[in-house]
Design a protein around this motif. Structure first.
Motif, PDB file in Angstrom:
ATOM      1  N   VAL A  66      28.365  45.930  15.134  1.00 30.37           N
ATOM      2  CA  VAL A  66      28.741  47.370  16.026  1.00 30.37           C
ATOM      3  C   VAL A  66      27.785  47.959  16.190  1.00 30.37           C
ATOM      4  CG1 VAL A  66      30.126  49.044  16.107  1.00 30.37           C
ATOM      5  CG2 VAL A  66      30.763  47.620  13.750  1.00 30.37           C
ATOM      6  N   PHE A  67      28.098  48.420  17.209  1.00 32.88           N
ATOM      7  CA  PHE A  67      27.556  49.141  18.536  1.00 32.88           C
ATOM      8  C   PHE A  67      27.773  50.644  18.473  1.00 32.88           C
ATOM      9  CE2 PHE A  67      25.226  45.174  19.036  1.00 32.88           C
ATOM     10  CZ  PHE A  67      23.567  45.201  19.852  1.00 32.88           C
ATOM     11  N   ASP A  68      27.548  51.380  18.449  1.00 33.69           N
ATOM     12  CA  ASP A  68      27.428  52.598  19.092  1.00 33.69           C
ATOM     13  C   ASP A  68      27.613  53.580  19.968  1.00 33.69           C
ATOM     14  OD1 ASP A  68      25.594  53.474  17.922  1.00 33.69           O
ATOM     15  OD2 ASP A  68      26.349  55.387  16.858  1.00 33.69           O
ATOM     16  N   ASP A  69      26.686  53.143  20.612  1.00 30.07           N
ATOM     17  CA  ASP A  69      26.625  53.687  22.156  1.00 30.07           C
ATOM     18  C   ASP A  69      26.396  52.601  23.352  1.00 30.07           C
ATOM     19  OD1 ASP A  69      25.404  55.781  23.851  1.00 30.07           O
ATOM     20  OD2 ASP A  69      23.729  56.526  22.069  1.00 30.07           O
ATOM     21  N   ILE A  70      25.782  53.288  24.340  1.00 33.70           N
ATOM     22  CA  ILE A  70      25.762  52.621  25.797  1.00 33.70           C
ATOM     23  C   ILE A  70      23.827  52.157  25.271  1.00 33.70           C
ATOM     24  CG2 ILE A  70      27.362  53.642  26.912  1.00 33.70           C
ATOM     25  CD1 ILE A  70      25.218  55.389  28.757  1.00 33.70           C
ATOM     26  N   ILE A  75      22.298  42.878  26.026  1.00 37.46           N
ATOM     27  CA  ILE A  75      22.483  42.624  24.454  1.00 37.46           C
ATOM     28  C   ILE A  75      23.222  42.208  23.994  1.00 37.46           C
ATOM     29  CG2 ILE A  75      21.315  42.741  22.222  1.00 37.46           C
ATOM     30  CD1 ILE A  75      19.457  44.762  22.859  1.00 37.46           C
ATOM     31  N   GLN A  76      24.337  43.034  24.075  1.00 38.54           N
ATOM     32  CA  GLN A  76      25.675  42.546  23.588  1.00 38.54           C
ATOM     33  C   GLN A  76      26.268  41.396  24.044  1.00 38.54           C
ATOM     34  OE1 GLN A  76      27.371  47.139  24.864  1.00 38.54           O
ATOM     35  NE2 GLN A  76      27.389  47.042  22.845  1.00 38.54           N
ATOM     36  N   ASP A  77      26.188  41.220  25.326  1.00 44.19           N
ATOM     37  CA  ASP A  77      26.800  40.351  26.118  1.00 44.19           C
ATOM     38  C   ASP A  77      26.165  38.884  25.778  1.00 44.19           C
ATOM     39  OD1 ASP A  77      28.336  41.780  28.083  1.00 44.19           O
ATOM     40  OD2 ASP A  77      26.607  41.921  29.605  1.00 44.19           O
ATOM     41  N   PHE A  87      31.497  44.187  18.730  1.00 44.06           N
ATOM     42  CA  PHE A  87      31.770  45.986  19.167  1.00 44.06           C
ATOM     43  C   PHE A  87      31.272  46.458  20.136  1.00 44.06           C
ATOM     44  CE2 PHE A  87      33.579  49.644  18.703  1.00 44.06           C
ATOM     45  CZ  PHE A  87      34.923  50.403  19.014  1.00 44.06           C
ATOM     46  N   GLY A  88      31.797  47.536  20.749  1.00 47.61           N
ATOM     47  CA  GLY A  88      31.331  47.836  22.123  1.00 47.61           C
ATOM     48  C   GLY A  88      31.065  48.078  23.421  1.00 47.61           C
ATOM     49  N   GLY A  89      30.154  47.515  24.077  1.00 53.20           N
ATOM     50  CA  GLY A  89      29.972  47.382  25.716  1.00 53.20           C
ATOM     51  C   GLY A  89      29.764  46.413  26.691  1.00 53.20           C
ATOM     52  N   SER A  90      29.246  46.329  27.799  1.00 57.09           N
ATOM     53  CA  SER A  90      29.037  45.460  27.905  1.00 57.09           C
ATOM     54  C   SER A  90      27.378  45.930  29.092  1.00 57.09           C
ATOM     55  CB  SER A  90      29.810  44.423  28.932  1.00 57.09           C
ATOM     56  OG  SER A  90      30.905  45.675  29.746  1.00 57.09           O
ATOM     57  N   GLU A  91      27.145  44.378  29.316  1.00 53.53           N
ATOM     58  CA  GLU A  91      25.780  45.383  30.303  1.00 53.53           C
ATOM     59  C   GLU A  91      26.815  46.958  31.807  1.00 53.53           C
ATOM     60  OE1 GLU A  91      21.780  43.930  33.441  1.00 53.53           O
ATOM     61  OE2 GLU A  91      23.629  42.542  32.620  1.00 53.53           O
ATOM     62  N   ALA A  92      28.119  46.152  32.102  1.00 50.58           N
ATOM     63  CA  ALA A  92      28.353  46.365  33.101  1.00 50.58           C
ATOM     64  C   ALA A  92      29.270  47.591  32.839  1.00 50.58           C
ATOM     65  CB  ALA A  92      29.610  45.770  34.139  1.00 50.58           C
ATOM     66  N   PHE A 257      35.057  43.972  28.751  1.00 56.09           N
ATOM     67  CA  PHE A 257      34.775  45.306  27.602  1.00 56.09           C
ATOM     68  C   PHE A 257      35.328  44.913  26.348  1.00 56.09           C
ATOM     69  CE2 PHE A 257      35.487  49.610  26.136  1.00 56.09           C
ATOM     70  CZ  PHE A 257      34.101  49.762  26.158  1.00 56.09           C
ATOM     71  N   ARG A 258      34.943  45.609  25.310  1.00 54.29           N
ATOM     72  CA  ARG A 258      35.158  45.350  23.938  1.00 54.29           C
ATOM     73  C   ARG A 258      35.352  46.840  23.177  1.00 54.29           C
ATOM     74  NH1 ARG A 258      36.317  38.829  22.727  1.00 54.29           N
ATOM     75  NH2 ARG A 258      36.230  38.876  24.769  1.00 54.29           N
ATOM     76  N   GLY A 259      35.757  47.286  23.318  1.00 52.70           N
ATOM     77  CA  GLY A 259      35.689  48.727  22.705  1.00 52.70           C
ATOM     78  C   GLY A 259      36.417  50.245  23.255  1.00 52.70           C
ATOM     79  N   ASP A 260      35.913  51.207  22.792  1.00 45.11           N
ATOM     80  CA  ASP A 260      36.676  52.778  22.863  1.00 45.11           C
ATOM     81  C   ASP A 260      35.853  52.785  24.733  1.00 45.11           C
ATOM     82  OD1 ASP A 260      38.309  55.184  22.598  1.00 45.11           O
ATOM     83  OD2 ASP A 260      36.861  55.928  21.720  1.00 45.11           O
ATOM     84  N   ILE A 261      37.442  53.587  25.275  1.00 43.34           N
ATOM     85  CA  ILE A 261      37.150  54.104  27.038  1.00 43.34           C
ATOM     86  C   ILE A 261      37.807  54.934  26.528  1.00 43.34           C
ATOM     87  CG2 ILE A 261      38.640  52.628  28.005  1.00 43.34           C
ATOM     88  CD1 ILE A 261      36.780  52.759  30.130  1.00 43.34           C
TER      89      ILE A 261
END
Length: 437
Positions: A66-70, A75-77, A87-92, A257-261
């Motif tokens: 789990v990553f909680d920030d941008i 790295i997540q990708d 869980f978290g964002g992506s580079e884009a 994207f796999r997270g909260d937006i």
């Protein structure tokens, strides 16, 4: 399940690691900021090198990162490509928050109304632009730059904005790399958010109203946020959702994207105008999620990470979250004479174990003094903890949250005692008249 939790220097959702530990998961927390690494000592197992823990967390049904920030998108990708559940964002997705002008271009491409916006690399050219274009403008910062630098024009000709920029030029020239100007839009500020699993939405729609100003009555400088009012809505035809987030779905699928937006907007008679995107856990709204959600967090975040649907159980009603803080907040400069680090946090004896489900930590750790547990402030920034409540009306939720806050004490503490008042007195009726609630 083994959970590796990577929290940024902002510690946006590190308290979730503590919650997941209480759910019975094996959790390791990495804090990506040397000055804040003492936070959560005595509360959850820590690691100084999250990459060395990849073998420990592993891959498969019993593993989650789990990553909680941008800031970790690339790295997540790569971790997802390597087979990890993330869980978290992506580079884009990171770029949506770190570059407001880019975000507005994506909004426009998706058929969402946009606000005129422009980035500048120096203050003199920013001032020249305002003088030529006239009108009311707003000074914005990208990403996690200090919100105290944000400023909204009071005068229609932006004379005050120009003066504020001149002040920044004299005092903060070396600290400002990018100035973003956004045209001022009149209306009501309200945000819409939802979890996304790479393919589709998961759980209900979240509506929230931020309280960014330092003092009650929305006075003083802007802060990261002093508190939030929010509620969940399972109506897919929710107008704000349909005018903003729903239209962004194809783009979120494209970037995996796999997270909260969250999209924060100004709404008026012409519709919704997005101001910014937050493709991550927000703070302090994440603490209201902890209050509103009934389902186990491990199950929920794992499903979102693995691209699965999940029947999230949640509380109906209005939620209130209040930040309890201490100087030097809202300024994070490390001033030795104002450092709160080491100050004890006192909880009244009337508070029972159930009440601590409504208390959420950020700059807090725990140690033993004799046979007694002692919570204390464990960094210098002043973001200490949050209290939350949910009830059928805003008034009742406010009463619960403020009652709880009065049973917590640490020297020099302060908080806003009017979270939700503006909504009761004015905003609710305006939003109903506009057709957004």
């Amino acid at each position: 399940m083994r959970v590796l939790f990577i929290s940024s220097s902002n510690l946006i959702a590190a308290n979730l690691a503590y919650i997941m530990k209480q759910e019975g998961h094996s959790v390791k927390l990495f804090i990506d900021e040397p000055d804040r690494k003492e936070n959560f000592d005595g509360l959850v197992e820590k690691t100084d090198d999250w990459q060395k823990e990849l073998k420990w967390v592993g891959k498969g049904e019993n593993s989650l990162i789990v990553f909680d920030d941008i800031g970790y998108g690339k790295i997540q990708d790569q971790l997802r490509k390597d087979g990890y559940s993330v869980f978290g964002g992506s580079e884009a997705a990171d770029k949506l928050e770190s570059n407001r002008q880019f975000a507005q271009e994506i909004f426009s491409d998706c058929g969402i109304k946009t606000v005129p916006i422009k980035d500048f690399t120096d203050i003199p050219s920013t001032i020249d632009f305002i003088k030529k274009k006239k009108g009311a403008w707003v000074i914005k910062q990208n990403g996690h730059a200090s919100k105290s630098l944000n400023y909204v024009a009071h005068f229609d000709d932006s004379r005050d904005v120009i003066n504020q920029l001149e002040n920044y030029q004299n005092n903060l020239k070396s600290q400002i790399r990018t100035i973003t100007l956004q045209q001022k839009i009149e209306g009501v500020e309200i945000a819409c958010a939802r979890y996304f699993n790479g393919t589709d939405w998961v759980g209900p729609i979240e509506m929230n109203v931020e309280h960014k100003k330092f003092f009650p009555g929305d006075m003083g400088p802007a802060t990261s946020e002093m508190g939030t009012l929010a509620w969940y809505d399972d109506n897919e035809n929710n107008r704000l959702f349909q005018e903003t987030l729903a239209k962004l779905k194809p783009y979120l699928q494209k970037i995996n994207f796999r997270g909260d937006i969250d999209i924060n907007s100004i709404v008026n008679e012409s519709g919704a105008y997005p101001l910014e995107a937050t493709p991550r856990f927000g703070s302090p709204i994440i603490y209201l999620h902890e209050e509103i959600h009934r389902s186990p967090w491990g199950e929920f975040l794992k499903a979102v990470s693995d691209g699965k649907n999940y029947n999230l159980k949640w509380k109906r009603g209005y939620g209130i979250v209040i930040l309890l803080t201490v100087p030097p907040f809202p300024y994070t400069k490390k001033l030795r004479e104002m450092s709160p680090k080491g100050i004890h946090i006192y909880f009244d004896q009337v508070l029972r174990e159930k009440h601590f489900n409504h208390v959420h930590f950020e700059g807090v750790a725990k140690k033993k003094i004799g046979n007694q547990d002692q919570y204390y402030i464990s960094d210098y920034q002043g973001y200490v903890l949050y209290v939350t409540a949910v009830d059928r009306t805003v008034k009742l939720a406010r009463k619960k949250a403020e009652k709880l806050a009065k049973h917590i004490y640490f020297p020099k503490m302060f908080y806003r005692h009017d979270i939700g008042v503006g909504f009761i007195d004015n905003t609710y009726d305006r939003l109903r008249w506009l057709g957004y609630i």
